[in-house]
Design a protein around this motif. Structure first.
Motif, PDB file in Angstrom:
ATOM      1  N   HIS A  33      -8.728   5.805  -1.863  1.00  0.00           N
ATOM      2  CA  HIS A  33      -7.555   4.303  -1.978  1.00  0.00           C
ATOM      3  C   HIS A  33      -8.236   4.146  -3.727  1.00  0.00           C
ATOM      4  CE1 HIS A  33      -7.765   0.322  -1.830  1.00  0.00           C
ATOM      5  NE2 HIS A  33      -8.957   0.577  -2.215  1.00  0.00           N
ATOM      6  N   SER A  34      -7.186   3.633  -4.259  1.00  0.00           N
ATOM      7  CA  SER A  34      -6.821   3.146  -5.450  1.00  0.00           C
ATOM      8  C   SER A  34      -5.968   1.194  -5.745  1.00  0.00           C
ATOM      9  CB  SER A  34      -5.792   4.113  -6.160  1.00  0.00           C
ATOM     10  OG  SER A  34      -4.799   4.033  -5.641  1.00  0.00           O
ATOM     11  N   GLN A  35      -6.842   0.562  -5.999  1.00  0.00           N
ATOM     12  CA  GLN A  35      -5.962  -0.974  -6.406  1.00  0.00           C
ATOM     13  C   GLN A  35      -6.243  -0.775  -7.617  1.00  0.00           C
ATOM     14  OE1 GLN A  35      -7.862  -3.446  -4.085  1.00  0.00           O
ATOM     15  NE2 GLN A  35      -7.637  -5.355  -5.490  1.00  0.00           N
ATOM     16  N   SER A  82      -3.237   5.356  -1.613  1.00  0.00           N
ATOM     17  CA  SER A  82      -4.066   6.742  -1.536  1.00  0.00           C
ATOM     18  C   SER A  82      -2.883   8.185  -1.152  1.00  0.00           C
ATOM     19  CB  SER A  82      -4.799   6.535  -0.320  1.00  0.00           C
ATOM     20  OG  SER A  82      -4.056   6.482   1.160  1.00  0.00           O
ATOM     21  N   HIS A 100     -10.676  -2.234  10.052  1.00  0.00           N
ATOM     22  CA  HIS A 100      -9.992  -1.382   9.752  1.00  0.00           C
ATOM     23  C   HIS A 100      -9.144  -0.558  10.735  1.00  0.00           C
ATOM     24  CE1 HIS A 100      -7.878   0.370   6.385  1.00  0.00           C
ATOM     25  NE2 HIS A 100      -7.973   0.999   6.433  1.00  0.00           N
ATOM     26  N   THR A 108      -7.663  -4.810   7.650  1.00  0.00           N
ATOM     27  CA  THR A 108      -8.721  -4.497   7.099  1.00  0.00           C
ATOM     28  C   THR A 108      -9.171  -6.303   7.207  1.00  0.00           C
ATOM     29  OG1 THR A 108      -7.830  -3.157   5.279  1.00  0.00           O
ATOM     30  CG2 THR A 108      -9.981  -4.480   4.813  1.00  0.00           C
ATOM     31  N   SER A 137      -0.532  -3.654   3.966  1.00  0.00           N
ATOM     32  CA  SER A 137      -1.751  -4.354   3.855  1.00  0.00           C
ATOM     33  C   SER A 137      -1.949  -5.679   4.139  1.00  0.00           C
ATOM     34  CB  SER A 137      -3.003  -3.162   2.433  1.00  0.00           C
ATOM     35  OG  SER A 137      -3.740  -3.667   2.960  1.00  0.00           O
ATOM     36  N   CYS A 184      -0.647  11.114  -6.280  1.00  0.00           N
ATOM     37  CA  CYS A 184      -2.001   9.259  -6.286  1.00  0.00           C
ATOM     38  C   CYS A 184      -2.070   9.367  -8.027  1.00  0.00           C
ATOM     39  CB  CYS A 184      -2.363   8.642  -4.950  1.00  0.00           C
ATOM     40  SG  CYS A 184      -3.539   7.330  -5.335  1.00  0.00           S
ATOM     41  N   MET A 230      -1.754  -1.262  -3.995  1.00  0.00           N
ATOM     42  CA  MET A 230      -2.749  -0.743  -3.756  1.00  0.00           C
ATOM     43  C   MET A 230      -2.033   0.808  -3.615  1.00  0.00           C
ATOM     44  SD  MET A 230      -5.134  -2.907  -2.172  1.00  0.00           S
ATOM     45  CE  MET A 230      -4.720  -2.912  -0.306  1.00  0.00           C
ATOM     46  N   GLN A 235     -10.768   5.817  -5.681  1.00  0.00           N
ATOM     47  CA  GLN A 235     -12.509   6.130  -4.976  1.00  0.00           C
ATOM     48  C   GLN A 235     -11.527   8.027  -4.584  1.00  0.00           C
ATOM     49  OE1 GLN A 235     -12.701   3.283  -2.560  1.00  0.00           O
ATOM     50  NE2 GLN A 235     -14.346   2.943  -2.936  1.00  0.00           N
ATOM     51  N   TYR A 288       0.749  -1.174  -0.659  1.00  0.00           N
ATOM     52  CA  TYR A 288       0.091   0.106  -0.289  1.00  0.00           C
ATOM     53  C   TYR A 288       1.176   0.948   0.071  1.00  0.00           C
ATOM     54  CZ  TYR A 288      -4.041   1.947   0.440  1.00  0.00           C
ATOM     55  OH  TYR A 288      -5.429   2.705   0.212  1.00  0.00           O
TER      56      TYR A 288
END
Length: 134
Positions: free
Chosen positions: A54-56, A68, A118, A132, A83, A12, A66, A31, A5
Motif C-alpha cells: 500500500h502506498s499513498q 500497490s 475492507h 474500506t 477506493s 509501484c 494510492m 508499506q 487507487y
C-alpha cells in the motif's frame, strides 16, 4: 472520500517515485508485503516481499492517489480501482451488496488488521471498487 487507487505489475515503487517528481507531492505511506503480519490465509512468497502492499501520495492539499503492486499480472483496464472510504459498516455493506450483483468479488468484505471492513470487487460494468471502513 473517494481516492483513485492504482494497481501495478511490480512497479509501484518506481511509479510513485516518478509521481513524487512530477507533482512534488508528499509520500504519506509506502508499506511492503514484508510488513504484513504472518498469516496462513495470506501467504507471501519470498520473491514478493519487496512489492508495495500500500502506498499513498498527497498531490494537492486534499488530493491523494494510492496504489500497490498486484501479485497477479494485470491488464491495463485492471490497474485502476475506485477506493471508497466510508464512515459506517452499514453504508459499506449496502453499497457492497448492490455492486456485487452480477459482478465478481476479488476480496470479500471483512475485518482486516488495518480496517473494520475492507474488500474489493468488480461491478457488472467492469469497474473495480475497493471499500474500506476505518
Amino acid at each position: 472520500m473517494i481516492k483513485p487507487y492504482l494497481m501495478f505489475n511490480r512497479e509501484c515503487e518506481e511509479a510513485f517515485k516518478l509521481y513524487i517528481e512530477a507533482f512534488g507531492g508528499e509520500l504519506i505511506a509506502m508499506q511492503k508485503y514484508s510488513e504484513l503480519p504472518s498469516s496462513p490465509d495470506f501467504p507471501v512468497e519470498e520473491s514478493d516481499k519487496e512489492l508495495v502492499l500500500h502506498s499513498q501520495l498527497r498531490i494537492t492539499e486534499n488530493g491523494f492517489i494510492m496504489g500497490s503492486d498486484s501479485k497477479r499480472e494485470l491488464n491495463d483496464s485492471d490497474k485502476m480501482v475506485v477506493s471508497v472510504e466510508l464512515d459506517s459498516e452499514e453504508k459499506a455493506r449496502k453499497a457492497w451488496n448492490i455492486l456485487k450483483e452480477d459482478g465478481s468479488i476479488h476480496m470479500d468484505l471483512h475485518e482486516t488488521f488495518f480496517a473494520k471492513l475492507h474488500g474489493s470487487l468488480k461491478d457488472k460494468f467492469g469497474i473495480s471498487w475497493m471499500f474500506t471502513v476505518n
